[in-house]
Design an enzyme around this catalytic site. Structure first.
Site, PDB file in Angstrom:
ATOM      1  N   GLU A 146       3.825  -5.849   6.776  1.00  0.00           N
ATOM      2  CA  GLU A 146       3.041  -4.868   7.844  1.00  0.00           C
ATOM      3  C   GLU A 146       3.148  -4.795   9.261  1.00  0.00           C
ATOM      4  O   GLU A 146       3.108  -3.736   9.774  1.00  0.00           O
ATOM      5  CB  GLU A 146       1.148  -5.186   7.487  1.00  0.00           C
ATOM      6  CG  GLU A 146       0.913  -5.010   6.314  1.00  0.00           C
ATOM      7  CD  GLU A 146       1.175  -6.155   5.036  1.00  0.00           C
ATOM      8  OE1 GLU A 146       1.942  -7.053   5.371  1.00  0.00           O
ATOM      9  OE2 GLU A 146       0.428  -6.041   4.065  1.00  0.00           O
ATOM     10  N   ALA A 202       0.725  -1.086  -0.156  1.00  0.00           N
ATOM     11  CA  ALA A 202      -0.060  -0.056  -0.025  1.00  0.00           C
ATOM     12  C   ALA A 202       0.821   1.462  -0.095  1.00  0.00           C
ATOM     13  O   ALA A 202       1.929   1.149   0.192  1.00  0.00           O
ATOM     14  CB  ALA A 202      -0.881  -0.226   1.332  1.00  0.00           C
ATOM     15  N   GLY A 246       0.366  -5.156   0.509  1.00  0.00           N
ATOM     16  CA  GLY A 246      -0.504  -5.167  -0.471  1.00  0.00           C
ATOM     17  C   GLY A 246      -0.234  -5.813  -1.981  1.00  0.00           C
ATOM     18  O   GLY A 246      -1.050  -6.249  -2.534  1.00  0.00           O
ATOM     19  N   GLU A 265      -0.589  -9.380  -1.573  1.00  0.00           N
ATOM     20  CA  GLU A 265      -2.059  -9.555  -1.327  1.00  0.00           C
ATOM     21  C   GLU A 265      -2.730  -9.707  -2.803  1.00  0.00           C
ATOM     22  O   GLU A 265      -3.602 -10.206  -3.002  1.00  0.00           O
ATOM     23  CB  GLU A 265      -2.783  -8.499  -0.578  1.00  0.00           C
ATOM     24  CG  GLU A 265      -2.292  -8.704   1.048  1.00  0.00           C
ATOM     25  CD  GLU A 265      -3.103  -7.775   1.872  1.00  0.00           C
ATOM     26  OE1 GLU A 265      -2.876  -6.430   1.753  1.00  0.00           O
ATOM     27  OE2 GLU A 265      -3.650  -8.186   2.828  1.00  0.00           O
TER      28      GLU A 265
HETATM   29  N1  CAA Z   1       4.591   3.257  -0.145  1.00  0.00           N
HETATM   30  C1  CAA Z   1       5.197   4.633  -0.488  1.00  0.00           C
HETATM   31  N2  CAA Z   1       6.382   4.798  -0.868  1.00  0.00           N
HETATM   32  C2  CAA Z   1       7.147   3.961  -0.289  1.00  0.00           C
HETATM   33  C3  CAA Z   1       6.634   2.388  -0.033  1.00  0.00           C
HETATM   34  C4  CAA Z   1       5.417   2.524   0.043  1.00  0.00           C
HETATM   35  N3  CAA Z   1       4.886   1.066   0.399  1.00  0.00           N
HETATM   36  N4  CAA Z   1       7.858   1.773   0.237  1.00  0.00           N
HETATM   37  C5  CAA Z   1       8.851   2.334  -0.265  1.00  0.00           C
HETATM   38  N5  CAA Z   1       8.546   3.700  -0.607  1.00  0.00           N
HETATM   39  C6  CAA Z   1       9.188   4.785  -0.661  1.00  0.00           C
HETATM   40  C7  CAA Z   1      10.301   5.233   0.263  1.00  0.00           C
HETATM   41  O1  CAA Z   1       9.931   6.134   1.030  1.00  0.00           O
HETATM   42  C8  CAA Z   1      11.466   5.594  -0.677  1.00  0.00           C
HETATM   43  O2  CAA Z   1      11.100   7.040  -0.981  1.00  0.00           O
HETATM   44  P1  CAA Z   1      12.316   8.385  -1.083  1.00  0.00           P
HETATM   45  O3  CAA Z   1      13.233   7.974  -2.120  1.00  0.00           O
HETATM   46  O4  CAA Z   1      11.259   9.543  -1.255  1.00  0.00           O
HETATM   47  O5  CAA Z   1      12.988   8.471   0.291  1.00  0.00           O
HETATM   48  C9  CAA Z   1      11.392   5.046  -1.773  1.00  0.00           C
HETATM   49  O6  CAA Z   1      10.083   4.406  -2.031  1.00  0.00           O
HETATM   50  C10 CAA Z   1      12.516   4.017  -2.152  1.00  0.00           C
HETATM   51  O7  CAA Z   1      12.653   3.022  -0.886  1.00  0.00           O
HETATM   52  P2  CAA Z   1      13.755   2.728  -0.192  1.00  0.00           P
HETATM   53  O8  CAA Z   1      14.727   3.821  -0.012  1.00  0.00           O
HETATM   54  O9  CAA Z   1      13.644   1.770   0.896  1.00  0.00           O
HETATM   55  O10 CAA Z   1      14.214   1.742  -1.011  1.00  0.00           O
HETATM   56  P3  CAA Z   1      15.067   0.293  -1.091  1.00  0.00           P
HETATM   57  O11 CAA Z   1      15.289  -0.339  -2.379  1.00  0.00           O
HETATM   58  O12 CAA Z   1      15.953   0.129  -0.122  1.00  0.00           O
HETATM   59  O13 CAA Z   1      13.850  -0.726  -0.576  1.00  0.00           O
HETATM   60  C11 CAA Z   1      11.550  -1.670  -0.418  1.00  0.00           C
HETATM   61  C12 CAA Z   1      12.526  -0.849  -1.161  1.00  0.00           C
HETATM   62  C13 CAA Z   1      12.133  -3.033  -0.254  1.00  0.00           C
HETATM   63  C14 CAA Z   1      10.258  -1.760  -1.139  1.00  0.00           C
HETATM   64  C15 CAA Z   1      11.430  -0.982   0.949  1.00  0.00           C
HETATM   65  O14 CAA Z   1      11.184   0.410   0.698  1.00  0.00           O
HETATM   66  C16 CAA Z   1      10.327  -1.541   1.936  1.00  0.00           C
HETATM   67  O15 CAA Z   1      10.340  -2.292   2.521  1.00  0.00           O
HETATM   68  N6  CAA Z   1       8.991  -0.514   1.777  1.00  0.00           N
HETATM   69  C17 CAA Z   1       7.930  -0.788   2.637  1.00  0.00           C
HETATM   70  C18 CAA Z   1       7.167  -1.954   2.316  1.00  0.00           C
HETATM   71  C19 CAA Z   1       5.817  -2.186   3.081  1.00  0.00           C
HETATM   72  O16 CAA Z   1       6.070  -2.110   4.316  1.00  0.00           O
HETATM   73  N7  CAA Z   1       4.909  -2.670   2.564  1.00  0.00           N
HETATM   74  C20 CAA Z   1       3.738  -2.844   3.332  1.00  0.00           C
HETATM   75  C21 CAA Z   1       2.797  -1.554   3.357  1.00  0.00           C
HETATM   76  S1  CAA Z   1       1.210  -1.806   4.166  1.00  0.00           S
HETATM   77  C22 CAA Z   1       0.564  -2.920   3.009  1.00  0.00           C
HETATM   78  O17 CAA Z   1       0.640  -2.867   1.929  1.00  0.00           O
HETATM   79  C23 CAA Z   1      -0.801  -3.440   3.629  1.00  0.00           C
HETATM   80  C24 CAA Z   1      -2.109  -2.544   3.919  1.00  0.00           C
HETATM   81  O18 CAA Z   1      -2.656  -2.019   2.967  1.00  0.00           O
HETATM   82  C25 CAA Z   1      -2.366  -2.331   5.302  1.00  0.00           C
END
Ligand code: CAA
Length: 697
Positions: free
Chosen positions: A129, A67, A106, A109
């Site tokens: 999450e 998400a 997501g 999912e």
């Molecule tokens: N939403 C929005 N922005 C996101 C994002 C997300 N889910 N995940 C990463 N980003 C953004 C980061 O903030 C970063 O932005 P900036 O460049 O402006 O700082 C950019 O994307 C790159 O991210 P990273 O610097 O972390 O890059 P990376 O290559 O080291 O890692 C990643 C990539 C593995 C995807 C890591 O960002 C990550 O773990 N993201 C979170 C994933 C997550 O937690 N997903 C679950 C969200 S909740 C959900 O999906 C369920 C629900 O509906 C409740």
């Protein structure tokens, strides 16, 4: 035919296969436009009689990483993710998710609601999450256990563990691993699905797999041990247990309600704050995004002591070539043996192969001279914490290295400017403050000197990331951020003993707050001789009361060096299990008596406030001086390095929850009780409290 639905989702027909490509940089998060694009893509697929299968694939570096976190806490525009996923699930024709990069939250999912899943060999899949203090809210915690069983699902949902494509194939999460190009493999896979009758396979229709009901109780106990204080992992177990015994649609509603409730919880707010702060910390003042770090392949480490060994191990682990420079063959031999021992332990644990150990040690060169360093890109000095010794090493490195090589100091307390000024090329000098053991500890305080160039700062940031560390850039300040704040907590913990508290009480209060270990148990672990040496190094800068508060020296004099001698603040049995020790209490009581201090009853609240607020007040001074750029940097430092509970968001975030007016009032109280020199509110706290603001506005 190319039909643009919204900007982020495009559709292309390839014969009878429709390909929906999501392109929402940087990580294809499920923002509103992606959600509506996906919903419309399913509708277009169903309406198109020529399309017999649909592939969902993503452009760029990754499949959908979840998400869109930036939309959290704001009113969500429809369609919500659950609606899109229900639409995918209901589709009467097969949909195939083709995943690369990280298919997370997501994103996974979405894939789980498709009929089939194929992954690139390097893909990682997960439901992380829980790390944001929430849980899947769009069927992930219901579909995953149906597909891979309760036990495997519990570790993915409750711990946020990511699995490789290989593991996903083995446990049934994916149906195939791509061979060669993912798109091509997905097309071949889709063709086979069509040829076999274009069968739809809904995970939501799968029967609940048999499972041992005892698995939930063990998971709860394991999560409590692994994630003490965190709410979401426990709720994850509840959710999976419920999913294994409830009809799908009813479970869906309950899952969504749980996710929504957690989303507004203080823990989730704190963890999401840290997610953003960790990324923000990588953006360095004065270093624009287009500054390229210099190439670092070979690193010299000067000083084969504990820190030098740990740093060298960390560099070897990251694939770099390392030259370790020492004064004698003996010290170098000891260092090599210690590094080899670390690898031997990894070998025993099965986390490394013999071949890997050999390859890593093969990249290590030992030398007593500064000769032949022209191919070294960066040198890290980790010699004795003495300015003249360090300055001498910097000058020798100046002579031995290429002009464009970077010199890094690992100093903990010395003045970065003086060290940089000892170089002929101060613009190429900066600090990287590693913490012991350097190959284990995540935190690195990168230190900017006034003349470090932007690309030097970018290089040390990139290097720390390459080592798998969490780097935070800090400025000139005695002890930088982490140790400077810690020294205030240490001071208060010692004063509290003088005032009448016991080591057991202080440790109980601070570990009850969420620190993994209390300050006195930590001192026993580190060794009282180390604590005494650190105290001696700071003695000339201490107040009269601090100088006189020499309980540490008394323990050393009594031979109580901590765990290694079986006694320190506590007594230890042969298995190093601690117990309270009246002898330590007598030493403290004798100290009080000599100092003429009458012990009083100290409340737990006073202990917590004095220890924490002394740190927060110091942090406010650090911010005011500009030695840390942002409050978020301090939160990252304390949660990644010093065990501040991440579900409280770090000391600055925590202070804002208490309210700076309340903190200021408490500081005033302790100014009167302990002394103004220790608790006078920092100017920044005065100012923000007067404005009714917090560190975060
Ligand atoms: N939403 C929005 N922005 C996101 C994002 C997300 N889910 N995940 C990463 N980003 C953004 C980061 O903030 C970063 O932005 P900036 O460049 O402006 O700082 C950019 O994307 C790159 O991210 P990273 O610097 O972390 O890059 P990376 O290559 O080291 O890692 C990643 C990539 C593995 C995807 C890591 O960002 C990550 O773990 N993201 C979170 C994933 C997550 O937690 N997903 C679950 C969200 S909740 C959900 O999906 C369920 C629900 O509906 C409740």
């Amino acid at each position: 035919m190319t039909q643009r639905i919204p900007r982020t989702v495009s559709l292309d027909m390839h014969g009878d296969i429709l390909v929906a490509t999501i392109d929402n940089p940087p990580v294809n998060a499920l923002s509103h436009s992606v959600r509506s694009g996906l919903r419309d893509a399913v509708a277009a697929f169903e309406e198109n009689d020529a399309a017999r299968a649909m592939i969902i694939v993503c452009a760029g570096r990754t499949f959908m990483a979840g998400a869109d976190i930036r939309e959290f806490g704001k009113p969500m525009n429809e369609p919500l993710l659950g609606e899109v996923i229900a639409r995918l699930d209901r589709c009467g024709k097969p949909i195939i998710a083709a995943m690369h990069g990280t298919a997370l939250g997501g994103g996974l999912e979405v894939a789980l609601a498709c009929s089939y899943r194929i992954a690139a060999p390097s893909a990682k899949l997960g439901l992380p999450e829980v790390k944001l203090g929430i849980l899947p809210g769009a069927g992930g915690s219901l579909r995953l256990p149906r597909l891979i069983g309760a036990e495997a699902a519990l570790s993915m949902i409750g711990e946020g563990r990511q699995v490789s494509a290989e593991e996903a194939l083995a446990n049934g999460l994916v149906d195939a691993i791509a061979e060669g190009d993912l798109h091509r493999s997905a097309m071949i896979f889709a063709r086979r699905v069509i040829e076999e009758g274009a069968r739809v396979r809904r995970v939501s229709d799968l029967p609940i797999p048999p499972h041992d009901p005892g698995v939930f109780a063990s998971a709860r106990a394991a999560m409590a041990k692994k994630f003490p204080g965190f709410a979401a992992p426990q709720r994850a177990v509840d959710l999976v247990e419920m999913a294994m015994s409830s009809p799908f649609s009813e479970a869906c509603d309950r899952e969504y309600a749980t996710c929504k409730e957690l989303l507004s919880s203080p823990q989730s707010r704190a963890l999401r704050h840290l997610f953003a702060a960790e990324r923000e910390a990588l953006k360095i003042d004065g270093v624009s995004a287009d500054v390229r770090p210099r190439d670092v392949r070979k690193v010299a480490v000067v000083g084969p002591g504990t820190m030098g060994r740990g740093i060298a191990t960390s560099l070897l682990n990251a694939g770099l070539a390392v030259v370790l420079i020492g004064l004698s063959d003996e010290s170098l031999g000891k260092a090599k043996a210690a590094i080899a021992k670390t690898y031997e332990n990894s070998l025993k644990r099965g986390s490394m192969t013999a071949g890997e150990v050999e390859e890593r040690l093969g990249r290590l060169t030992l030398t007593r001279t500064y000769d032949n360093l022209l191919d070294v890109d960066l040198a890290i000095e980790a010699v004795t914490e003495d300015l003249s010794v360090k300055a001498d090493v910097v000058r020798r490195l100046d002579d031995a290295l290429r002009d464009d090589a970077i010199v890094v100091t690992n100093t903990s307390f010395l003045d970065i400017e003086e060290i940089a000024n000892s170089s002929r090329r101060p613009h190429n000098v900066a600090g990287m403050h590693f913490f012991n053991p350097a190959h284990v500890m995540k935190l690195v305080e990168n230190v900017r000197a006034s003349r470090s160039t932007p690309d030097v700062l970018a290089t040390i940031t990139a290097l720390a990331r390459k080592l798998g560390k969490t780097p935070v850039m800090v400025g000139r300040s005695e002890g930088f951020v982490a140790n400077r704040m810690l020294s205030k907590r240490t001071r208060e913990a010692q004063f509290l003993l003088e005032d009448g508290a016991t080591p057991g009480q202080v440790d109980r209060v601070l570990s009850g707050f969420g620190f993994p270990i209390g300050p006195f148990a930590l001192a026993d672990l580190a060794g009282m001789d180390i604590m005494a040496a650190a105290r001696a190094a700071r003695l000339s800068r201490m107040s009269e009361r601090e100088k006189a508060c020499n309980i540490v020296d008394r323990l050393v004099a009594a031979g109580r060096l901590g765990q290694k001698t079986g006694a320190g603040y506590y007594r230890y049995d042969e298995n190093r299990r601690p117990s309270l020790d009246p002898e330590a209490d007598s030493i403290i009581a004798a100290h009080r008596q000599e100092r003429g201090i009458a012990a009083r009853e100290i409340s737990d609240g006073e202990i917590l406030e004095r220890c924490l607020y002394a740190m927060i007040n110091e942090a406010a001074k650090i911010l005011g001086e500009g030695a840390a750029a942002r409050p978020g940097d301090i939160d990252v430092i304390w949660t990644s390095g010093f065990g501040f509970p991440s579900y409280l968001g770090g000391p600055m975030f925590y202070a804002d929850q208490i309210g700076l007016r309340n903190i200021k009032a408490a500081l005033e109280r302790y100014s009167a009780l302990v002394g103004r020199e220790y608790f006078q509110p920092a100017p920044l706290i005065e100012q923000l409290a007067a404005e009714g603001k917090g560190f975060y506005g």
